[in-house]
Write a protein that holds these residues in place. Structure first.
Motif, PDB file in Angstrom:
ATOM      1  N   PHE A 178      11.733 -16.067 -14.446  1.00 57.00           N
ATOM      2  CA  PHE A 178      12.378 -15.165 -15.392  1.00 57.00           C
ATOM      3  C   PHE A 178      11.942 -15.512 -16.800  1.00 57.00           C
ATOM      4  N   GLY A 179      12.207 -14.609 -17.724  1.00 57.70           N
ATOM      5  CA  GLY A 179      11.842 -14.801 -19.123  1.00 57.70           C
ATOM      6  C   GLY A 179      12.633 -15.922 -19.773  1.00 57.70           C
ATOM      7  N   LYS A 180      12.103 -16.451 -20.855  1.00 63.91           N
ATOM      8  CA  LYS A 180      12.698 -17.592 -21.557  1.00 63.91           C
ATOM      9  C   LYS A 180      14.129 -17.323 -22.014  1.00 63.91           C
ATOM     10  N   TYR A 181      14.416 -16.117 -22.449  1.00 66.90           N
ATOM     11  CA  TYR A 181      15.739 -15.783 -22.969  1.00 66.90           C
ATOM     12  C   TYR A 181      16.508 -14.845 -22.042  1.00 66.90           C
ATOM     13  N   ALA A 182      16.138 -14.782 -20.786  1.00 64.13           N
ATOM     14  CA  ALA A 182      16.780 -13.870 -19.834  1.00 64.13           C
ATOM     15  C   ALA A 182      18.149 -14.380 -19.406  1.00 64.13           C
ATOM     16  N   GLY A 183      19.034 -13.462 -19.139  1.00 69.50           N
ATOM     17  CA  GLY A 183      20.323 -13.789 -18.542  1.00 69.50           C
ATOM     18  C   GLY A 183      21.368 -14.330 -19.489  1.00 69.50           C
ATOM     19  N   SER A 184      22.550 -14.531 -18.915  1.00 71.63           N
ATOM     20  CA  SER A 184      23.695 -15.091 -19.637  1.00 71.63           C
ATOM     21  C   SER A 184      24.127 -16.367 -18.940  1.00 71.63           C
ATOM     22  N   GLU A 185      24.333 -17.424 -19.717  1.00 75.80           N
ATOM     23  CA  GLU A 185      24.767 -18.689 -19.124  1.00 75.80           C
ATOM     24  C   GLU A 185      26.221 -18.603 -18.692  1.00 75.80           C
ATOM     25  N   LEU A 186      26.509 -19.245 -17.569  1.00 78.41           N
ATOM     26  CA  LEU A 186      27.848 -19.266 -17.001  1.00 78.41           C
ATOM     27  C   LEU A 186      28.098 -20.660 -16.458  1.00 78.41           C
ATOM     28  N   ILE A 187      29.225 -21.261 -16.816  1.00 74.50           N
ATOM     29  CA  ILE A 187      29.556 -22.595 -16.322  1.00 74.50           C
ATOM     30  C   ILE A 187      30.644 -22.461 -15.269  1.00 74.50           C
ATOM     31  N   LEU A 188      30.325 -22.882 -14.046  1.00 75.86           N
ATOM     32  CA  LEU A 188      31.265 -22.872 -12.928  1.00 75.86           C
ATOM     33  C   LEU A 188      31.344 -24.267 -12.352  1.00 75.86           C
ATOM     34  N   GLU A 189      32.544 -24.808 -12.264  1.00 81.08           N
ATOM     35  CA  GLU A 189      32.765 -26.122 -11.668  1.00 81.08           C
ATOM     36  C   GLU A 189      31.874 -27.196 -12.296  1.00 81.08           C
ATOM     37  N   GLY A 190      31.639 -27.096 -13.604  1.00 88.30           N
ATOM     38  CA  GLY A 190      30.869 -28.096 -14.323  1.00 88.30           C
ATOM     39  C   GLY A 190      29.365 -27.944 -14.255  1.00 88.30           C
ATOM     40  N   THR A 191      28.865 -26.924 -13.582  1.00 95.18           N
ATOM     41  CA  THR A 191      27.427 -26.688 -13.462  1.00 95.18           C
ATOM     42  C   THR A 191      27.068 -25.406 -14.197  1.00 95.18           C
ATOM     43  N   THR A 192      25.936 -25.419 -14.909  1.00 94.24           N
ATOM     44  CA  THR A 192      25.491 -24.250 -15.662  1.00 94.24           C
ATOM     45  C   THR A 192      24.572 -23.385 -14.810  1.00 94.24           C
ATOM     46  N   TYR A 193      24.890 -22.106 -14.755  1.00100.53           N
ATOM     47  CA  TYR A 193      24.097 -21.129 -14.008  1.00100.53           C
ATOM     48  C   TYR A 193      23.692 -20.016 -14.958  1.00100.53           C
ATOM     49  N   LEU A 194      22.803 -19.144 -14.485  1.00104.67           N
ATOM     50  CA  LEU A 194      22.421 -17.949 -15.230  1.00104.67           C
ATOM     51  C   LEU A 194      22.765 -16.722 -14.397  1.00104.67           C
ATOM     52  N   VAL A 195      23.316 -15.707 -15.036  1.00105.30           N
ATOM     53  CA  VAL A 195      23.503 -14.402 -14.407  1.00105.30           C
ATOM     54  C   VAL A 195      22.431 -13.517 -15.017  1.00105.30           C
ATOM     55  N   ILE A 196      21.495 -13.058 -14.176  1.00103.30           N
ATOM     56  CA  ILE A 196      20.312 -12.354 -14.665  1.00103.30           C
ATOM     57  C   ILE A 196      20.227 -10.974 -14.018  1.00103.30           C
ATOM     58  N   GLU A 197      19.931  -9.965 -14.828  1.00102.76           N
ATOM     59  CA  GLU A 197      19.677  -8.629 -14.295  1.00102.76           C
ATOM     60  C   GLU A 197      18.311  -8.637 -13.610  1.00102.76           C
ATOM     61  N   THR A 198      18.181  -7.865 -12.556  1.00 95.63           N
ATOM     62  CA  THR A 198      16.915  -7.865 -11.813  1.00 95.63           C
ATOM     63  C   THR A 198      15.749  -7.365 -12.655  1.00 95.63           C
ATOM     64  N   ASP A 199      16.012  -6.548 -13.667  1.00101.08           N
ATOM     65  CA  ASP A 199      14.938  -6.091 -14.559  1.00101.08           C
ATOM     66  C   ASP A 199      14.337  -7.237 -15.356  1.00101.08           C
ATOM     67  N   ASP A 200      15.106  -8.324 -15.556  1.00 99.14           N
ATOM     68  CA  ASP A 200      14.625  -9.478 -16.313  1.00 99.14           C
ATOM     69  C   ASP A 200      13.882 -10.488 -15.447  1.00 99.14           C
ATOM     70  N   LEU A 201      13.898 -10.306 -14.127  1.00 96.31           N
ATOM     71  CA  LEU A 201      13.147 -11.189 -13.235  1.00 96.31           C
ATOM     72  C   LEU A 201      11.682 -10.781 -13.261  1.00 96.31           C
ATOM     73  N   LEU A 202      10.794 -11.761 -13.384  1.00 92.92           N
ATOM     74  CA  LEU A 202       9.363 -11.494 -13.448  1.00 92.92           C
ATOM     75  C   LEU A 202       8.704 -11.519 -12.090  1.00 92.92           C
ATOM     76  N   GLY A 203       9.262 -12.286 -11.156  1.00 95.60           N
ATOM     77  CA  GLY A 203       8.668 -12.364  -9.823  1.00 95.60           C
ATOM     78  C   GLY A 203       9.375 -13.382  -8.954  1.00 95.60           C
ATOM     79  N   ILE A 204       8.925 -13.428  -7.696  1.00 91.18           N
ATOM     80  CA  ILE A 204       9.447 -14.354  -6.700  1.00 91.18           C
ATOM     81  C   ILE A 204       8.323 -15.284  -6.286  1.00 91.18           C
ATOM     82  N   ILE A 205       8.592 -16.593  -6.256  1.00 90.56           N
ATOM     83  CA  ILE A 205       7.593 -17.558  -5.812  1.00 90.56           C
ATOM     84  C   ILE A 205       7.727 -17.712  -4.300  1.00 90.56           C
ATOM     85  N   LYS A 206       6.640 -17.496  -3.598  1.00 87.04           N
ATOM     86  CA  LYS A 206       6.657 -17.591  -2.126  1.00 87.04           C
ATOM     87  C   LYS A 206       5.893 -18.782  -1.648  1.00 87.04           C
TER      88      LYS A 206
END
Length: 86
Positions: free
Chosen positions: A58-86
């Motif tokens: 994903f892009g450098k500034y993509a998504g919104s940070e969310l802290i759940l149970e002490g861990t930081t995650y990102l909520v990202i729209e699929t339009d901001d995803l650049l690709g899937i690593i296989k």
């Protein structure tokens, strides 16, 4: 963790990069950039292209940070995803 993204969004946990270079030089935390790839942990019902446990880029500034149970995650729209690593 009980979190279900809404709309066309995914919940991503960043994948940390190596702490040394290929030649063995240590990279301090202050010199590293935030990783631009991560593992998908949750997917909304509207998302068709991405599955749980996919590694995405994903892009450098993509998504919104969310802290759940002490861990930081990102909520990202699929339009901001650049690709899937296989």
């Amino acid at each position: 963790m009980n979190f279900q993204p809404l709309g066309e969004r995914v919940l991503v946990e960043r994948v940390e990069e190596a702490k040394t270079t290929a030649s063995g030089i240590y990279i301090p935390d202050s010199a590293k950039e935030k990783p631009s790839q991560g593992k998908v942990l949750a997917v909304s019902d509207e998302v068709k292209n991405v599955s749980i446990n996919d590694t995405v880029v994903f892009g450098k500034y993509a998504g919104s940070e969310l802290i759940l149970e002490g861990t930081t995650y990102l909520v990202i729209e699929t339009d901001d995803l650049l690709g899937i690593i296989k």
